[in-house]
Motif scaffolding. Structure first.
Motif, short mmCIF file in Angstrom:
data_model
loop_
_atom_site.label_atom_id
_atom_site.label_comp_id
_atom_site.label_asym_id
_atom_site.label_seq_id
_atom_site.Cartn_x
_atom_site.Cartn_y
_atom_site.Cartn_z
N UNK A 177 -57.28 -42.63 55.67
CA UNK A 177 -57.57 -43.39 57.04
C UNK A 177 -58.85 -44.08 57.13
N UNK A 178 -59.86 -43.45 56.76
CA UNK A 178 -61.24 -44.01 56.91
C UNK A 178 -61.20 -45.16 55.68
N UNK A 179 -60.51 -44.96 54.79
CA UNK A 179 -60.75 -45.98 53.46
C UNK A 179 -59.96 -47.35 54.28
N UNK A 180 -58.93 -47.03 54.69
CA UNK A 180 -58.09 -48.18 55.30
C UNK A 180 -58.89 -48.80 56.55
N UNK A 181 -59.39 -47.96 57.26
CA UNK A 181 -60.39 -48.57 58.32
C UNK A 181 -61.38 -49.29 58.04
N UNK A 182 -62.14 -48.83 56.77
CA UNK A 182 -63.49 -49.64 56.51
C UNK A 182 -63.00 -50.77 55.88
N UNK A 183 -61.85 -50.76 55.01
CA UNK A 183 -61.10 -52.10 54.35
C UNK A 183 -60.83 -53.05 55.43
N UNK A 184 -60.31 -52.52 56.46
CA UNK A 184 -59.99 -53.72 57.57
C UNK A 184 -60.98 -54.19 58.26
N UNK A 185 -62.13 -53.50 58.54
CA UNK A 185 -63.32 -53.82 59.24
C UNK A 185 -64.27 -54.20 58.26
N UNK A 186 -64.12 -54.39 57.13
CA UNK A 186 -65.29 -54.79 56.44
C UNK A 186 -66.48 -53.84 56.21
N UNK A 187 -66.30 -52.63 56.54
CA UNK A 187 -67.46 -51.69 56.46
C UNK A 187 -67.36 -50.86 55.19
N UNK A 188 -68.87 -50.42 55.09
CA UNK A 188 -68.76 -49.46 53.66
C UNK A 188 -69.58 -48.18 54.42
N UNK A 189 -68.92 -47.19 54.11
CA UNK A 189 -69.37 -45.67 54.39
C UNK A 189 -69.34 -44.88 53.36
N UNK A 190 -69.98 -43.80 53.25
CA UNK A 190 -70.06 -42.95 51.95
C UNK A 190 -68.99 -41.90 52.12
N UNK A 191 -67.97 -41.89 51.44
CA UNK A 191 -67.04 -40.37 51.59
C UNK A 191 -67.57 -39.25 51.02
N UNK A 192 -67.72 -38.01 51.87
CA UNK A 192 -68.02 -36.97 51.17
C UNK A 192 -66.82 -35.83 51.47
N UNK A 193 -66.29 -35.55 50.18
CA UNK A 193 -64.97 -34.55 50.26
C UNK A 193 -65.42 -33.13 50.17
N UNK A 194 -64.64 -32.47 50.92
CA UNK A 194 -64.85 -31.06 50.89
C UNK A 194 -63.63 -30.34 50.34
N UNK A 195 -63.61 -29.08 50.53
CA UNK A 195 -62.29 -28.32 49.81
C UNK A 195 -61.68 -27.72 51.04
N UNK A 196 -61.00 -28.44 51.99
CA UNK A 196 -60.40 -28.24 53.20
C UNK A 196 -60.98 -28.88 54.23
N UNK A 197 -60.21 -28.93 55.27
CA UNK A 197 -60.79 -29.61 56.77
C UNK A 197 -61.59 -28.55 57.37
N UNK A 198 -61.51 -27.25 57.21
CA UNK A 198 -62.40 -26.34 57.99
C UNK A 198 -63.86 -26.50 57.65
N UNK A 199 -64.29 -26.54 56.31
CA UNK A 199 -65.82 -26.67 55.85
C UNK A 199 -66.21 -28.13 56.30
N UNK A 200 -65.37 -29.18 56.20
CA UNK A 200 -65.67 -30.33 56.85
C UNK A 200 -66.18 -30.59 57.98
N UNK A 201 -65.31 -29.85 58.79
CA UNK A 201 -65.51 -29.83 60.28
C UNK A 201 -66.87 -28.92 60.63
N UNK A 202 -67.00 -27.88 59.80
CA UNK A 202 -68.30 -27.31 59.84
C UNK A 202 -69.50 -28.23 59.72
N UNK A 203 -69.48 -28.77 58.76
CA UNK A 203 -70.76 -29.73 58.33
C UNK A 203 -70.86 -30.80 59.24
N UNK A 204 -69.56 -31.49 59.84
CA UNK A 204 -69.67 -32.31 61.03
C UNK A 204 -70.45 -31.91 62.07
N UNK A 205 -69.99 -30.96 62.73
CA UNK A 205 -70.47 -30.08 63.89
C UNK A 205 -72.14 -30.23 63.61
#
Length: 333
Positions: A177-205
């Motif tokens: 969804x972020x890749x689609x969003x960046x494509x539509x808006x002409x933006x570049x952001x770096x993707x940081x993948x995690x092993x599940x949504x919970x650890x990703x949320x922990x680092x976001x917080x």
């Protein structure tokens, strides 16, 4: 008719014997289907416990088990962005006793990104039916730095690849969804993948990543707890659960509407009558006001698509996300 006239001592003609065996097999199969299910059903969830998949699966599957008069055992089989659990389900015996909680990512994206996924969702799996869909909300843990969507856009345009966004893994809804969003808006952001949504949320917080496009259901507790700031929601109108959060259109990005969807799947080759019983029962469960409310309280919409309709929807989504992968230049691994 012909067989009944043969004297008991006479040998049974081969064609008649074959007919008897065929009828016996049909009767045996019919009896087995009528008795289904005779033991507990296992549903594989191809992600770690505690994420959006569990949030949606458990109330629905509990009711489904009650309606089928059996127990449903949920087993989390995470790994490879959902490919491990999904491939295990695809290879399971097609007897209706091993099912899969499929999601947009595992059914429309991951097999197009992972050349070793081990399954093709349109060939190796068949939908029992749709379960639910949920809008996403763009959230940040860096509330002072990126307090509005325009601020995010300004930073992304000024310093391409400076901003980071987390996900539960390559090909997951947060990633695509972020890749689609960046494509539509002409933006570049770096993707940081995690092993599940919970650890990703922990680092976001914690501020280790800047943004995440998270399903409303799992973003709600963090938003209500003040740990993350919601910037925009990906639906046409504001959510009653987040009335102060603007839609993307209201935040200056018209036309961006996406959702994460979920479907109950069976291995290809499952008996048509077993599949029909499962599909009919699932649709019935999703019409239950208690389930509709339980999902709605989490920001989730019931999606009671029967098997055939879900199959058509899956094919459409597979084509859509294949196009995004190609246009965004996301390389299969």
């Amino acid at each position: 008719m012909f067989c009944s006239r043969i004297a008991p001592a006479a040998p049974i003609p081969r064609t008649c014997a074959s007919a008897i065996l065929a009828v016996a097999a049909v009767l045996s199969c019919t009896a087995a289907v009528a008795a289904y299910p005779e033991r507990p059903i296992t549903v594989l969830v191809p992600f770690p416990a505690g994420g959006i998949n569990d949030t949606i699966a458990r109330p629905v599957l509990q009711k489904l088990g009650e309606a089928l008069e059996t127990s449903i055992v949920v087993e989390n089989r995470p790994g490879a962005s959902g490919a491990i659990g999904s491939s295990q389900a695809a290879r399971a015996k097609p007897d209706g006793y091993t099912l899969l909680l499929g999601a947009a990512s595992t059914l429309a994206v991951v097999p197009q990104l992972n050349t070793n996924a081990g399954y093709h969702p349109l060939d190796d799996l068949v939908p029992v039916g749709g379960i639910a869909s949920v809008a996403s909300v763009l959230i940040t843990g860096r509330k002072d730095t990126y307090s509005t969507l325009p601020a995010v856009h300004a930073a992304a345009k000024a310093r391409p690849d400076l901003l980071t966004y987390g996900s539960a893994g390559p090909g997951t809804s947060q990633h695509m969804q972020m890749a689609q969003y960046n494509l539509a808006q002409g933006l570049q952001m770096m993707h940081v993948p995690y092993r599940g949504g919970a650890p990703a949320m922990t680092d976001l917080v914690g501020g280790q990543v800047d943004l995440m496009m998270e399903p409303v259901a799992t973003a709600l507790p963090q938003i209500r707890g003040g740990r993350v700031l919601p910037l925009a929601i990906s639906q046409k109108t504001r959510s009653a659960l987040l009335p102060d959060v603007p839609t993307f259109a209201e935040a200056g990005v018209p036309g961006y509407e996406v959702s994460t969807w979920f479907s109950l799947m069976a291995p290809a080759g499952v008996d048509a009558d077993v599949l029909q019983r499962l599909s009919d029962t699932l649709v019935q469960v999703l019409a239950d006001p208690e389930i509709v409310k339980a999902l709605g309280d989490r920001g989730v919409d019931a999606m009671p698509l029967p098997s055939a309709a879900m199959k058509a929807y899956m094919a459409q989504e597979y084509a859509l996300w294949g196009k995004v992968i190609k246009e965004a230049g996301i390389t299969p691994q």
